[in-house]
Scaffold this motif. Structure first.
Motif, mmCIF file in Angstrom:
data_model
loop_
_atom_site.group_PDB
_atom_site.id
_atom_site.type_symbol
_atom_site.label_atom_id
_atom_site.label_comp_id
_atom_site.label_asym_id
_atom_site.label_seq_id
_atom_site.Cartn_x
_atom_site.Cartn_y
_atom_site.Cartn_z
ATOM 1 N N TYR A 37 0.653 -1.057 17.334
ATOM 2 C CA TYR A 37 0.219 -1.436 15.985
ATOM 3 C C TYR A 37 0.366 -0.255 15.028
ATOM 4 N N ALA A 38 0.154 0.958 15.532
ATOM 5 C CA ALA A 38 0.360 2.149 14.698
ATOM 6 C C ALA A 38 1.829 2.292 14.327
ATOM 7 N N VAL A 39 2.711 2.024 15.295
ATOM 8 C CA VAL A 39 4.152 2.077 15.026
ATOM 9 C C VAL A 39 4.545 1.016 14.014
ATOM 10 N N SER A 40 4.009 -0.187 14.177
ATOM 11 C CA SER A 40 4.315 -1.274 13.250
ATOM 12 C C SER A 40 3.872 -0.915 11.833
ATOM 13 N N GLY A 41 2.689 -0.318 11.701
ATOM 14 C CA GLY A 41 2.207 0.088 10.390
ATOM 15 C C GLY A 41 3.072 1.173 9.771
ATOM 16 N N THR A 42 3.528 2.118 10.604
ATOM 17 C CA THR A 42 4.374 3.203 10.110
ATOM 18 C C THR A 42 5.714 2.670 9.606
ATOM 19 N N LEU A 43 6.324 1.764 10.372
ATOM 20 C CA LEU A 43 7.616 1.208 9.969
ATOM 21 C C LEU A 43 7.470 0.304 8.748
ATOM 22 N N CYS A 53 -3.273 2.198 8.585
ATOM 23 C CA CYS A 53 -3.365 0.732 8.583
ATOM 24 C C CYS A 53 -3.075 0.179 9.973
ATOM 25 N N GLY A 54 -2.062 0.735 10.624
ATOM 26 C CA GLY A 54 -1.721 0.293 11.968
ATOM 27 C C GLY A 54 -2.819 0.595 12.966
ATOM 28 N N ILE A 55 -3.413 1.774 12.849
ATOM 29 C CA ILE A 55 -4.505 2.139 13.751
ATOM 30 C C ILE A 55 -5.700 1.214 13.541
ATOM 31 N N TRP A 56 -5.969 0.877 12.277
ATOM 32 C CA TRP A 56 -7.052 -0.076 11.973
ATOM 33 C C TRP A 56 -6.819 -1.402 12.690
ATOM 34 N N ASN A 57 -5.596 -1.919 12.571
ATOM 35 C CA ASN A 57 -5.267 -3.171 13.261
ATOM 36 C C ASN A 57 -5.407 -3.010 14.770
ATOM 37 N N GLY A 58 -4.927 -1.867 15.287
ATOM 38 C CA GLY A 58 -4.986 -1.619 16.724
ATOM 39 C C GLY A 58 -6.403 -1.557 17.250
ATOM 40 N N VAL A 74 -4.967 -9.798 3.768
ATOM 41 C CA VAL A 74 -5.690 -10.234 2.573
ATOM 42 C C VAL A 74 -6.177 -9.031 1.767
ATOM 43 N N ALA A 75 -6.762 -8.056 2.463
ATOM 44 C CA ALA A 75 -7.370 -6.920 1.774
ATOM 45 C C ALA A 75 -6.346 -5.893 1.311
ATOM 46 N N GLY A 76 -5.204 -5.851 1.982
ATOM 47 C CA GLY A 76 -4.225 -4.810 1.705
ATOM 48 C C GLY A 76 -3.733 -4.785 0.266
ATOM 49 N N ARG A 77 -3.442 -5.942 -0.269
ATOM 50 C CA ARG A 77 -2.945 -5.983 -1.649
ATOM 51 C C ARG A 77 -4.046 -5.582 -2.640
ATOM 52 N N GLY A 78 -5.287 -5.892 -2.279
ATOM 53 C CA GLY A 78 -6.396 -5.436 -3.106
ATOM 54 C C GLY A 78 -6.504 -3.916 -3.083
ATOM 55 N N ILE A 79 -6.304 -3.329 -1.903
ATOM 56 C CA ILE A 79 -6.331 -1.871 -1.778
ATOM 57 C C ILE A 79 -5.206 -1.259 -2.619
ATOM 58 N N ALA A 80 -4.015 -1.862 -2.533
ATOM 59 C CA ALA A 80 -2.875 -1.370 -3.317
ATOM 60 C C ALA A 80 -3.164 -1.471 -4.811
ATOM 61 N N GLN A 81 -3.821 -2.555 -5.227
ATOM 62 C CA GLN A 81 -4.173 -2.724 -6.635
ATOM 63 C C GLN A 81 -5.180 -1.668 -7.078
ATOM 64 N N LEU A 82 -6.111 -1.311 -6.197
ATOM 65 C CA LEU A 82 -7.079 -0.264 -6.518
ATOM 66 C C LEU A 82 -6.386 1.082 -6.709
ATOM 67 N N ILE A 83 -5.373 1.340 -5.868
ATOM 68 C CA ILE A 83 -4.643 2.605 -5.958
ATOM 69 C C ILE A 83 -3.903 2.702 -7.287
ATOM 70 N N THR A 84 -3.283 1.587 -7.693
ATOM 71 C CA THR A 84 -2.506 1.594 -8.942
ATOM 72 C C THR A 84 -3.331 1.183 -10.159
ATOM 73 N N ILE A 117 0.838 -1.206 0.000
ATOM 74 C CA ILE A 117 0.000 0.000 0.000
ATOM 75 C C ILE A 117 0.870 1.252 0.000
ATOM 76 N N SER A 118 1.891 1.253 0.842
ATOM 77 C CA SER A 118 2.790 2.407 0.940
ATOM 78 C C SER A 118 3.478 2.689 -0.393
ATOM 79 N N GLY A 119 4.028 1.632 -0.995
ATOM 80 C CA GLY A 119 4.689 1.800 -2.290
ATOM 81 C C GLY A 119 3.728 2.271 -3.362
ATOM 82 N N ALA A 120 2.494 1.751 -3.332
ATOM 83 C CA ALA A 120 1.488 2.141 -4.320
ATOM 84 C C ALA A 120 1.134 3.619 -4.190
ATOM 85 N N VAL A 121 0.944 4.073 -2.954
ATOM 86 C CA VAL A 121 0.608 5.482 -2.719
ATOM 87 C C VAL A 121 1.738 6.393 -3.178
ATOM 88 N N ALA A 122 2.961 6.093 -2.733
ATOM 89 C CA ALA A 122 4.102 6.955 -3.045
ATOM 90 C C ALA A 122 4.388 7.004 -4.544
#
Length: 342
Positions: free
Chosen positions: A227-233, A118-123, A142-152, A83-88
């Motif tokens: 979880y927010a920290v994990s998502g950020t990293l 994403c981290g806050i969602w998990n948290g 599971v959903a994350g790669r779908g979200i990334a695909q939607l972005i790109t 998701i991060s790579g897709a956004v950037a």
């Protein structure tokens, strides 16, 4: 610090194993493994490659350590990288938000913000809705790669920005830029967990969350933060990976890297049940995994059996860290010695 304190430190054994792997690689390579050279003012060598290529895993292991310390786990980090790579990359290429004019700084900020969300969602799922961590993070995995695909829009987005490429391929004083990123994150994390009460709250939450609540610790907030920290990293790792390939490949970015991140933490000696943890030990765990990968490629092992070789080596390393296994081996050895003496 005396010798006994050094050897009892949680990071000592992973460090010793990492050094042993480097020595083994040096022997089998005829002494060339540790060689480094300067080309155009930049350091090159397999050690540099291990550190640079392992930077993503070290970032993930840092965040994963704190999550596991609370008794949780995060198997969505690979998807967050996508998701991060897709956004950037979509912003830098102008595929989305063309009004930003491909601004790299804005792309980085928004990609990191996506990781935070994403981290806050998990948290929220774990801390507030009380879903088991592995199930909660499986949803985003599971959903994350779908979200990334939607972005790109289902495409591999490529970028040609030298500024963006610097995130992975840049050098400062001859040292790869990702090394500075990892050092900065690790230092900040260590200061935060060792110089404040936050580290104690993490361990207390992992050891006994119910007792921690009675002691006045806001367990829900602690879990949400980690979880927010994990998502950020994970988002930071996604930036490094996408910058390295100059594009966003949503299908393959961070694929199965969450398993390596969890393994790095386990090799570092942090219990998957939560409690006592060590960031430096997890960093050495990540370096061990990356050095094993480099080693099997250096040996010319076929790609299709590389994962098997890694798994066998990791099992050996984990057994060497198991107190129960070592005690059993010692007992068997003593028993055979007594029989032989009789």
């Amino acid at each position: 610090m005396n010798k006994s304190k050094i050897t009892k430190n949680q990071a000592f054994l992973p460090f010793a194993i990492f050094v042993a792997i480097l020595i083994f690689n040096t022997i089998i390579s005829g002494g060339t493994f540790l060689e480094m050279k300067i080309v155009d003012g930049h350091l090159y060598g397999r050690i540099i490659d291990i550190i640079r290529n392992g930077s993503k895993l070290m970032l993930l292991a840092t965040g994963m350590t704190m999550v596991i310390a609370t008794g949780g786990t995060d198997i969505s980090v690979g998807s967050v990288m996508a998701i991060s790579g897709a956004v950037a990359c979509s912003i830098v290429s102008g595929a989305i938000l063309p009004g930003l004019g491909g601004n790299v700084v804005a792309a980085i900020i928004l990609a990191l913000l996506a990781g935070v969300l994403c981290g806050i969602w998990n948290g929220i799922l774990v801390a507030q809705i009380k879903i088991q961590p592995i199930v909660a993070t499986l949803i985003l995995m599971v959903a994350g790669r779908g979200i990334a695909q939607l972005i790109t829009k289902g495409k591999i987005v490529t970028v040609s920005s030298d500024t963006y490429y610097f995130i992975n391929g840049g050098y400062i004083l001859g040292i790869p830029f990702p090394v500075y990123v990892v050092l900065f994150i690790v230092i900040i994390t260590l200061l935060f967990t060792k110089r404040t009460a936050f580290g104690l709250f993490l361990e207390a939450t992992g050891c006994n969350s119910a007792a921690s609540k009675f002691a006045g610790i806001n367990v829900g907030l602690i879990k949400l933060l980690v979880y927010a920290v994990s998502g950020t990293l994970a988002a930071g790792a996604g930036l490094i990976e996408s910058a390295g390939i100059k594009g966003a490949d949503c299908n393959n970015a961070g694929l199965m890297i969450e398993m390596d991140a969890i393994l790095a933490v386990a090799i570092g000696g942090t219990s998957l049940n939560g409690g006592k943890f060590s960031i430096p030990a997890s960093i050495f765990g990540a370096l061990i995994i990356q050095s094993i990968t480099t080693m099997v490629y250096a040996l010319g092992v076929a790609p299709e059996i590389t994962q098997v070789v890694k798994a066998i080596l990791v099992v050996i390393i984990c057994l060497s860290q198991s107190k129960e296994f070592k005690d059993t081996v010692i007992k068997i050895f003593r028993r055979e010695k007594v029989v032989a003496g009789a």
